[in-house]
Design a protein around this motif. Structure first.
Motif, PDB file in Angstrom:
ATOM      1  N   THR A  22      44.032  54.246  65.113  1.00 21.36           N
ATOM      2  CA  THR A  22      44.914  53.090  64.900  1.00 21.36           C
ATOM      3  C   THR A  22      44.426  52.233  63.744  1.00 21.36           C
ATOM      4  O   THR A  22      45.189  51.890  62.829  1.00 21.36           O
ATOM      5  CB  THR A  22      44.992  52.242  66.173  1.00 21.36           C
ATOM      6  OG1 THR A  22      45.543  53.036  67.233  1.00 21.36           O
ATOM      7  CG2 THR A  22      45.861  51.018  65.960  1.00 21.36           C
ATOM      8  N   HIS A  23      43.152  51.890  63.751  1.00 24.15           N
ATOM      9  CA  HIS A  23      42.633  50.966  62.736  1.00 24.15           C
ATOM     10  C   HIS A  23      42.480  51.641  61.380  1.00 24.15           C
ATOM     11  O   HIS A  23      42.690  51.000  60.340  1.00 24.15           O
ATOM     12  CB  HIS A  23      41.312  50.365  63.204  1.00 24.15           C
ATOM     13  CG  HIS A  23      41.497  49.308  64.250  1.00 24.15           C
ATOM     14  ND1 HIS A  23      41.507  47.960  63.958  1.00 24.15           N
ATOM     15  CD2 HIS A  23      41.719  49.397  65.581  1.00 24.15           C
ATOM     16  CE1 HIS A  23      41.699  47.268  65.057  1.00 24.15           C
ATOM     17  NE2 HIS A  23      41.824  48.112  66.065  1.00 24.15           N
ATOM     18  N   LEU A  24      42.124  52.921  61.369  1.00 26.12           N
ATOM     19  CA  LEU A  24      42.124  53.647  60.095  1.00 26.12           C
ATOM     20  C   LEU A  24      43.550  53.723  59.541  1.00 26.12           C
ATOM     21  O   LEU A  24      43.766  53.594  58.333  1.00 26.12           O
ATOM     22  CB  LEU A  24      41.551  55.050  60.288  1.00 26.12           C
ATOM     23  CG  LEU A  24      40.036  55.130  60.494  1.00 26.12           C
ATOM     24  CD1 LEU A  24      39.637  56.545  60.919  1.00 26.12           C
ATOM     25  CD2 LEU A  24      39.291  54.740  59.230  1.00 26.12           C
ATOM     26  N   GLY A  25      44.527  53.912  60.442  1.00 29.56           N
ATOM     27  CA  GLY A  25      45.919  53.915  60.008  1.00 29.56           C
ATOM     28  C   GLY A  25      46.368  52.562  59.479  1.00 29.56           C
ATOM     29  O   GLY A  25      47.120  52.484  58.508  1.00 29.56           O
ATOM     30  N   LEU A  26      45.890  51.478  60.099  1.00 30.47           N
ATOM     31  CA  LEU A  26      46.226  50.140  59.604  1.00 30.47           C
ATOM     32  C   LEU A  26      45.632  49.909  58.213  1.00 30.47           C
ATOM     33  O   LEU A  26      46.275  49.312  57.341  1.00 30.47           O
ATOM     34  CB  LEU A  26      45.711  49.079  60.574  1.00 30.47           C
ATOM     35  CG  LEU A  26      46.470  48.935  61.894  1.00 30.47           C
ATOM     36  CD1 LEU A  26      45.741  47.974  62.824  1.00 30.47           C
ATOM     37  CD2 LEU A  26      47.890  48.439  61.645  1.00 30.47           C
ATOM     38  N   SER A  27      44.399  50.369  58.001  1.00 25.97           N
ATOM     39  CA  SER A  27      43.784  50.244  56.677  1.00 25.97           C
ATOM     40  C   SER A  27      44.573  51.038  55.645  1.00 25.97           C
ATOM     41  O   SER A  27      44.803  50.573  54.521  1.00 25.97           O
ATOM     42  CB  SER A  27      42.332  50.725  56.715  1.00 25.97           C
ATOM     43  OG  SER A  27      41.512  49.803  57.384  1.00 25.97           O
ATOM     44  N   PHE A  28      44.987  52.234  56.033  1.00 29.73           N
ATOM     45  CA  PHE A  28      45.774  53.041  55.091  1.00 29.73           C
ATOM     46  C   PHE A  28      47.148  52.412  54.851  1.00 29.73           C
ATOM     47  O   PHE A  28      47.677  52.479  53.740  1.00 29.73           O
ATOM     48  CB  PHE A  28      45.929  54.465  55.613  1.00 29.73           C
ATOM     49  CG  PHE A  28      46.599  55.378  54.626  1.00 29.73           C
ATOM     50  CD1 PHE A  28      45.911  55.831  53.509  1.00 29.73           C
ATOM     51  CD2 PHE A  28      47.919  55.764  54.795  1.00 29.73           C
ATOM     52  CE1 PHE A  28      46.529  56.661  52.583  1.00 29.73           C
ATOM     53  CE2 PHE A  28      48.540  56.596  53.874  1.00 29.73           C
ATOM     54  CZ  PHE A  28      47.838  57.043  52.771  1.00 29.73           C
ATOM     55  N   LEU A  82      50.976  44.120  62.674  1.00 33.52           N
ATOM     56  CA  LEU A  82      50.939  45.459  63.283  1.00 33.52           C
ATOM     57  C   LEU A  82      49.813  45.560  64.310  1.00 33.52           C
ATOM     58  O   LEU A  82      49.986  46.161  65.375  1.00 33.52           O
ATOM     59  CB  LEU A  82      50.770  46.524  62.196  1.00 33.52           C
ATOM     60  CG  LEU A  82      51.948  46.710  61.238  1.00 33.52           C
ATOM     61  CD1 LEU A  82      51.581  47.687  60.122  1.00 33.52           C
ATOM     62  CD2 LEU A  82      53.180  47.218  61.990  1.00 33.52           C
ATOM     63  N   ALA A  83      48.657  44.972  63.976  1.00 33.83           N
ATOM     64  CA  ALA A  83      47.540  44.992  64.920  1.00 33.83           C
ATOM     65  C   ALA A  83      47.884  44.191  66.185  1.00 33.83           C
ATOM     66  O   ALA A  83      47.568  44.609  67.304  1.00 33.83           O
ATOM     67  CB  ALA A  83      46.287  44.428  64.258  1.00 33.83           C
ATOM     68  N   ALA A  84      48.534  43.027  66.017  1.00 37.63           N
ATOM     69  CA  ALA A  84      48.927  42.217  67.173  1.00 37.63           C
ATOM     70  C   ALA A  84      49.926  42.971  68.047  1.00 37.63           C
ATOM     71  O   ALA A  84      49.859  42.915  69.286  1.00 37.63           O
ATOM     72  CB  ALA A  84      49.522  40.894  66.700  1.00 37.63           C
ATOM     73  N   TRP A  85      50.840  43.704  67.423  1.00 38.82           N
ATOM     74  CA  TRP A  85      51.803  44.490  68.199  1.00 38.82           C
ATOM     75  C   TRP A  85      51.102  45.618  68.958  1.00 38.82           C
ATOM     76  O   TRP A  85      51.439  45.913  70.108  1.00 38.82           O
ATOM     77  CB  TRP A  85      52.861  45.070  67.274  1.00 38.82           C
ATOM     78  CG  TRP A  85      53.845  45.968  67.966  1.00 38.82           C
ATOM     79  CD1 TRP A  85      53.893  47.325  67.939  1.00 38.82           C
ATOM     80  CD2 TRP A  85      54.923  45.572  68.829  1.00 38.82           C
ATOM     81  NE1 TRP A  85      54.917  47.799  68.711  1.00 38.82           N
ATOM     82  CE2 TRP A  85      55.568  46.747  69.267  1.00 38.82           C
ATOM     83  CE3 TRP A  85      55.388  44.320  69.258  1.00 38.82           C
ATOM     84  CZ2 TRP A  85      56.662  46.708  70.114  1.00 38.82           C
ATOM     85  CZ3 TRP A  85      56.485  44.293  70.122  1.00 38.82           C
ATOM     86  CH2 TRP A  85      57.114  45.466  70.526  1.00 38.82           C
ATOM     87  N   ASN A  86      50.108  46.218  68.335  1.00 40.28           N
ATOM     88  CA  ASN A  86      49.370  47.293  69.000  1.00 40.28           C
ATOM     89  C   ASN A  86      48.617  46.772  70.228  1.00 40.28           C
ATOM     90  O   ASN A  86      48.516  47.471  71.248  1.00 40.28           O
ATOM     91  CB  ASN A  86      48.392  47.929  68.014  1.00 40.28           C
ATOM     92  CG  ASN A  86      47.571  49.042  68.627  1.00 40.28           C
ATOM     93  OD1 ASN A  86      48.086  50.105  68.954  1.00 40.28           O
ATOM     94  ND2 ASN A  86      46.287  48.799  68.814  1.00 40.28           N
ATOM     95  N   TYR A  87      48.102  45.565  70.124  1.00 41.39           N
ATOM     96  CA  TYR A  87      47.333  44.979  71.220  1.00 41.39           C
ATOM     97  C   TYR A  87      48.152  43.938  71.991  1.00 41.39           C
ATOM     98  O   TYR A  87      47.593  43.014  72.583  1.00 41.39           O
ATOM     99  CB  TYR A  87      46.055  44.328  70.685  1.00 41.39           C
ATOM    100  CG  TYR A  87      45.056  45.324  70.145  1.00 41.39           C
ATOM    101  CD1 TYR A  87      44.331  46.135  71.005  1.00 41.39           C
ATOM    102  CD2 TYR A  87      44.853  45.463  68.777  1.00 41.39           C
ATOM    103  CE1 TYR A  87      43.409  47.052  70.521  1.00 41.39           C
ATOM    104  CE2 TYR A  87      43.940  46.380  68.272  1.00 41.39           C
ATOM    105  CZ  TYR A  87      43.225  47.174  69.155  1.00 41.39           C
ATOM    106  OH  TYR A  87      42.320  48.090  68.671  1.00 41.39           O
ATOM    107  N   ARG A  88      49.456  44.104  72.019  1.00 37.41           N
ATOM    108  CA  ARG A  88      50.333  43.093  72.622  1.00 37.41           C
ATOM    109  C   ARG A  88      50.074  42.934  74.117  1.00 37.41           C
ATOM    110  O   ARG A  88      50.131  41.817  74.648  1.00 37.41           O
ATOM    111  CB  ARG A  88      51.802  43.434  72.369  1.00 37.41           C
ATOM    112  CG  ARG A  88      52.252  44.772  72.917  1.00 37.41           C
ATOM    113  CD  ARG A  88      53.640  45.134  72.388  1.00 37.41           C
ATOM    114  NE  ARG A  88      54.118  46.405  72.908  1.00 37.41           N
ATOM    115  CZ  ARG A  88      53.790  47.592  72.380  1.00 37.41           C
ATOM    116  NH1 ARG A  88      52.963  47.644  71.357  1.00 37.41           N
ATOM    117  NH2 ARG A  88      54.264  48.705  72.889  1.00 37.41           N
TER     118      ARG A  88
END
Length: 458
Positions: free
Chosen positions: A410-416, A245-251
């Motif tokens: 974004t990153h708080l959402g990824l942690s959640f 998901l992080a890689a897609w966000n920073y694609r």
């Protein structure tokens, strides 16, 4: 000056109580204790940060049953927030959240299930544990405006990484060869690591200078090494998901980095690291991963007892839902129902009574089977709506052109998201991270909506 006499009285009373207690040597701590209370009164949001930072250390006092730093801080924070509400120093409007309708309906279903529980004692214990999370949710909502979310990310990453150091250098904190950090369960430890990973990644990306970037890169490496020591397959799965998901966000950024002239170096790096990866992991973890290949022919208890146990939890939970789909068996009663089945004896590791009583190792299954389908679905709705809150907050901050806050959301959402996925592998409905993040998600969405409304207002 008006506060001098009350503080002196409080200090004197605290010293007398400590001197009369079974631990009189604690009396000198009364002075720093009163000072800490005064600081906490001025900065109650620091109390939330402290509670979050202490989560990885809770296993140290799990069997003591006494007063711990986390309990003392929590009780002091409750008293201070209640007093500030009474004195109107904290406006009640801060409690607004789009989660309240779902939460109140869930609590209604929960209390109905409690009234008709098959074991009232277990259900009351479950309610006491859940109440901690509910209180933390309300306190975080009240204090979120004063909460430094970047500091929250730093404290989570540092505290979890600190326990990873313990897992790497000490063999005393292990269960069946799997690292537990300072906790008692390797999967619970893996949950903390996967939760901290996106936050550490955010700190790495936002670091202004190369020494800071190097520090957070080393910390990320510590988290990965700690996860490998846990031997948690669910942790590895969740980490791969959040990393994707992080890689897609920073694609778009990755596309700029992966230019044709860099492709050869990337292939070379993969050719070196992929063959070495199995040798870097503990043998027990590699064996647990190899056992997953048996799934294509069905779950086999002789090949992997852990997977077979989890299959039995699904069967028992399904039977509980069939027996009472509306109210379930009662909060916290899954272990009691499981102990009455033949699975309990078949999967007991040792001939001890407590080995028969096992949690569902799935928070969603626990809620659906113990509280009933309506209550369980409402709980799932809380999690999904919170994920949606992070997504909406990110989109609205981007529309305002605030890249920094968008990245934070974004990153708080990824942690959640990592935590929400891990709820399918552990029964932790009262986890502090869960209820803090539910409140943070609500606050971020409201803050982003207010920013958009203020921008559109002429």
């Amino acid at each position: 000056m008006p506060l001098v006499l009350p503080l002196a009285l409080i200090l004197g009373l605290a010293c007398l109580l400590l001197l009369a207690s079974p631990h009189p040597y604690l009396a000198p701590l009364a002075i720093p204790g009163v000072v800490a209370l005064a600081v906490l009164y001025r900065r109650p949001a620091w109390g939330v940060l402290g509670l979050v930072a202490l989560v990885p250390l809770e296993g140290l006092f799990a069997e003591s049953g006494g007063i711990t730093a986390s309990k003392l801080l929590g009780l002091a924070l409750i008293a201070i927030v209640a007093l500030q509400l009474l004195l109107h120093q904290l406006p009640g409007v801060r409690l607004r959240s789009n989660l309240w309708p779902l939460l109140l309906l869930f609590l209604g279903c929960y209390l109905l299930s409690l009234l008709f529980s098959s074991h009232t004692g277990l259900s009351l214990l479950h309610l006491r544990q859940l109440a901690v999370g509910l209180v933390l949710f309300a306190i975080t909502l009240l204090l979120c405006r004063d909460l430094d979310l970047l500091m929250l990310a730093r404290l989570v990453a540092l505290s979890v990484a600190g326990t990873c150091v313990v897992a790497l250098v000490s063999t005393s904190h292990q269960v069946a060869g799997r690292a537990t950090g300072l906790l008692t369960d390797p999967n619970y430890f893996a949950l903390l690591i996967t939760f901290a990973f996106p936050l550490a990644l955010l700190l790495l990306l936002r670091a202004p200078r190369w020494p800071q970037r190097l520090f957070w890169l080393l910390l990320l490496t510590l988290l990965l090494a700690g996860l490998g020591q846990t031997g948690s397959r669910s942790g590895l799965l969740v980490l791969l998901l959040t990393s994707s998901l992080a890689a897609w966000n920073y694609r778009s950024s990755l596309q700029r980095l992966l230019l044709p002239r860099h492709l050869g170096w990337l292939i070379l790096g993969l050719a070196i690291t992929l063959p070495l990866a199995p040798s870097l992991l503990p043998d027990s973890f590699v064996q647990r991963l190899e056992a997953l290949t048996s799934l294509k022919s069905g779950v086999n208890a002789h090949v992997d007892s852990s997977l077979a146990r989890r299959s039995s939890y699904l069967l028992v939970g399904g039977e509980m839902i069939k027996q009472d789909p509306l109210l379930g068996g009662g909060p916290g009663t899954f272990p009691l129902h499981f102990a009455k089945t033949g699975y309990a004896i078949a999967f007991a590791n040792r001939p001890l009574p407590e080995e028969l009583y096992r949690e569902a190792h799935n928070t969603y299954l626990s809620m659906l089977s113990e509280v009933g389908l309506p209550g369980g679905l409402l709980f799932i709705g809380l999690v999904l709506l919170s994920l949606r809150n992070f997504q909406v907050a990110r989109r609205q901050w981007l529309s305002c052109g605030d890249q920094q806050r968008a990245a934070l959301a974004t990153h708080l959402g990824l942690s959640f998201a990592a935590l929400a996925c891990f709820l399918a592998f552990l029964s932790v409905p009262s986890h502090k991270y869960l209820w803090v993040m539910l409140a943070v998600a609500s606050y971020l969405r409201l803050e982003a909506s207010d920013a958009v409304a203020g921008r559109e207002r002429p």
